[in-house]
Scaffold this motif. Sequence first.
Motif, short mmCIF file in Angstrom:
data_model
loop_
_atom_site.label_atom_id
_atom_site.label_comp_id
_atom_site.label_asym_id
_atom_site.label_seq_id
_atom_site.Cartn_x
_atom_site.Cartn_y
_atom_site.Cartn_z
N GLY A 157 -5.06 -45.50 -134.92
CA GLY A 157 -6.09 -45.77 -135.91
C GLY A 157 -6.50 -47.21 -136.00
N ALA A 158 -5.67 -48.12 -135.49
CA ALA A 158 -6.01 -49.54 -135.58
C ALA A 158 -7.02 -49.90 -134.50
N PRO A 159 -8.09 -50.62 -134.86
CA PRO A 159 -9.07 -51.03 -133.86
C PRO A 159 -8.50 -52.09 -132.95
N CYS A 160 -8.92 -52.10 -131.71
CA CYS A 160 -8.38 -53.06 -130.76
C CYS A 160 -9.48 -53.56 -129.84
N ARG A 161 -9.50 -54.87 -129.62
CA ARG A 161 -10.47 -55.47 -128.71
C ARG A 161 -9.85 -56.69 -128.05
N VAL A 162 -10.06 -56.81 -126.75
CA VAL A 162 -9.59 -58.00 -126.03
C VAL A 162 -10.80 -58.68 -125.38
N ARG A 163 -10.61 -59.92 -124.98
CA ARG A 163 -11.70 -60.69 -124.41
C ARG A 163 -11.88 -60.39 -122.92
N ASP A 164 -12.99 -60.84 -122.38
CA ASP A 164 -13.23 -60.70 -120.96
C ASP A 164 -12.18 -61.48 -120.19
N ALA A 165 -11.53 -60.82 -119.24
CA ALA A 165 -10.41 -61.44 -118.53
C ALA A 165 -10.83 -62.68 -117.75
N THR A 166 -12.02 -62.66 -117.18
CA THR A 166 -12.50 -63.81 -116.41
C THR A 166 -12.68 -65.03 -117.32
N THR A 167 -13.25 -64.81 -118.50
CA THR A 167 -13.44 -65.90 -119.45
C THR A 167 -12.11 -66.49 -119.89
N VAL A 168 -11.16 -65.60 -120.16
CA VAL A 168 -9.83 -66.06 -120.59
C VAL A 168 -9.17 -66.86 -119.48
N ALA A 169 -9.26 -66.37 -118.25
CA ALA A 169 -8.63 -67.06 -117.12
C ALA A 169 -9.22 -68.46 -116.93
N GLU A 170 -10.53 -68.56 -117.01
CA GLU A 170 -11.18 -69.86 -116.86
C GLU A 170 -10.76 -70.82 -117.97
N GLU A 171 -10.65 -70.29 -119.18
CA GLU A 171 -10.25 -71.12 -120.32
C GLU A 171 -8.81 -71.60 -120.16
N VAL A 172 -7.93 -70.72 -119.70
CA VAL A 172 -6.53 -71.07 -119.52
C VAL A 172 -6.37 -72.15 -118.45
N VAL A 173 -7.04 -71.98 -117.33
CA VAL A 173 -6.94 -72.96 -116.24
C VAL A 173 -7.52 -74.30 -116.66
N ARG A 174 -8.56 -74.25 -117.46
CA ARG A 174 -9.17 -75.50 -117.95
C ARG A 174 -8.23 -76.22 -118.92
N ASN A 175 -7.52 -75.45 -119.74
CA ASN A 175 -6.63 -76.06 -120.74
C ASN A 175 -5.27 -76.46 -120.16
N ILE A 176 -4.88 -75.81 -119.06
CA ILE A 176 -3.60 -76.15 -118.42
C ILE A 176 -3.88 -76.52 -116.97
N PRO A 177 -4.37 -77.70 -116.73
CA PRO A 177 -4.73 -78.10 -115.37
C PRO A 177 -3.50 -78.39 -114.51
N VAL A 178 -3.68 -78.23 -113.22
CA VAL A 178 -2.64 -78.58 -112.24
C VAL A 178 -3.05 -79.89 -111.58
N LEU A 179 -2.19 -80.88 -111.67
CA LEU A 179 -2.54 -82.20 -111.13
C LEU A 179 -2.47 -82.23 -109.61
N THR A 180 -1.48 -81.53 -109.07
CA THR A 180 -1.30 -81.57 -107.62
C THR A 180 -0.97 -80.18 -107.09
N TYR A 181 -1.71 -79.75 -106.09
CA TYR A 181 -1.43 -78.50 -105.38
C TYR A 181 -0.79 -78.84 -104.04
N PRO A 182 0.02 -77.90 -103.49
CA PRO A 182 0.41 -76.59 -104.03
C PRO A 182 1.51 -76.72 -105.09
N ILE A 183 1.66 -75.64 -105.87
CA ILE A 183 2.70 -75.58 -106.90
C ILE A 183 3.33 -74.19 -106.85
N THR A 184 4.63 -74.15 -107.00
CA THR A 184 5.35 -72.88 -106.96
C THR A 184 5.70 -72.45 -108.39
N VAL A 185 5.40 -71.20 -108.72
CA VAL A 185 5.65 -70.69 -110.07
C VAL A 185 6.49 -69.42 -110.00
#
Length: 251
Positions: A157-185
């Motif tokens: 019964g609870a309404p649910c909505r999530v954001r566009d995944a592409t928009t979220v991904a771009e926002e995350v990468v912009r807010n958490i930049p990588v200074l040097t590539y490659p990087i292992t995670v």
Amino acid sequence: MTYFESLNFVNWLVFSRLDLPVWIWAMVALVGSLVLVQWLWGRAWNRQWSFGKSPLVAVLSSICAVMIGLSTLFWFAADRSNTWLEMQRTELVRQFTESGTRNRRIFRTALERIGESTSVAENALELRNERDTLTLAFAAASDVSCPLASKGPLGPGAPCRVRDATTVAEEVVRNIPVLTYPITVSPQNRWVEAAVTAQLDEALSFASTRLRAGTAELRQALGILMIVLITGQLLMVWVAAISDIRVHPKV
């Protein structure tokens, strides 16, 4: 959010997420309606009044008391639903971001899209450029789907909505930049956590806004129902008490 969706969510909240204060208020209402209305109110009109004077009225009045108790239970549950939902925000984010199964699934999805050659170990992924990081964040944002009932607190019964995944991904990468590539995670990393958190925040904020309006209508309806039940109970007991005096007048 419709009335029935609100009722469905509150019903799920009451019986699957036990809230002691809500149940205490319901018991107080139940006992109060039995003692104050069914017994003391009858005694106020007829000193000889007891439950056995009119079994039918006693049964009907008891049914009203039970319904008053249930209405009180759902009223307080609806009143506390948004507060409870906000209290679960931190716990829900922790459950999702620390889920090993979910993180590994996101990891495998990203690995398939980036390419097997980027895997440097069983639980490690080499991000060679910003596109790889975007792919990882996109996989995480896409993994948070609706409904979230399997993890709670968004039940039926609870309404649910999530954001566009592409928009979220771009926002995350912009807010958490990588200074040097490659990087292992590893499967549990900053980009996955940020993407999942962003989607959960959106889902909970949207649900909270819609629930606030829906539960307000539900509380209003329950309040009216309780007034009708209490009035009916008062009238039944009053009529029965007066009728008993007429049938058995005091000598």
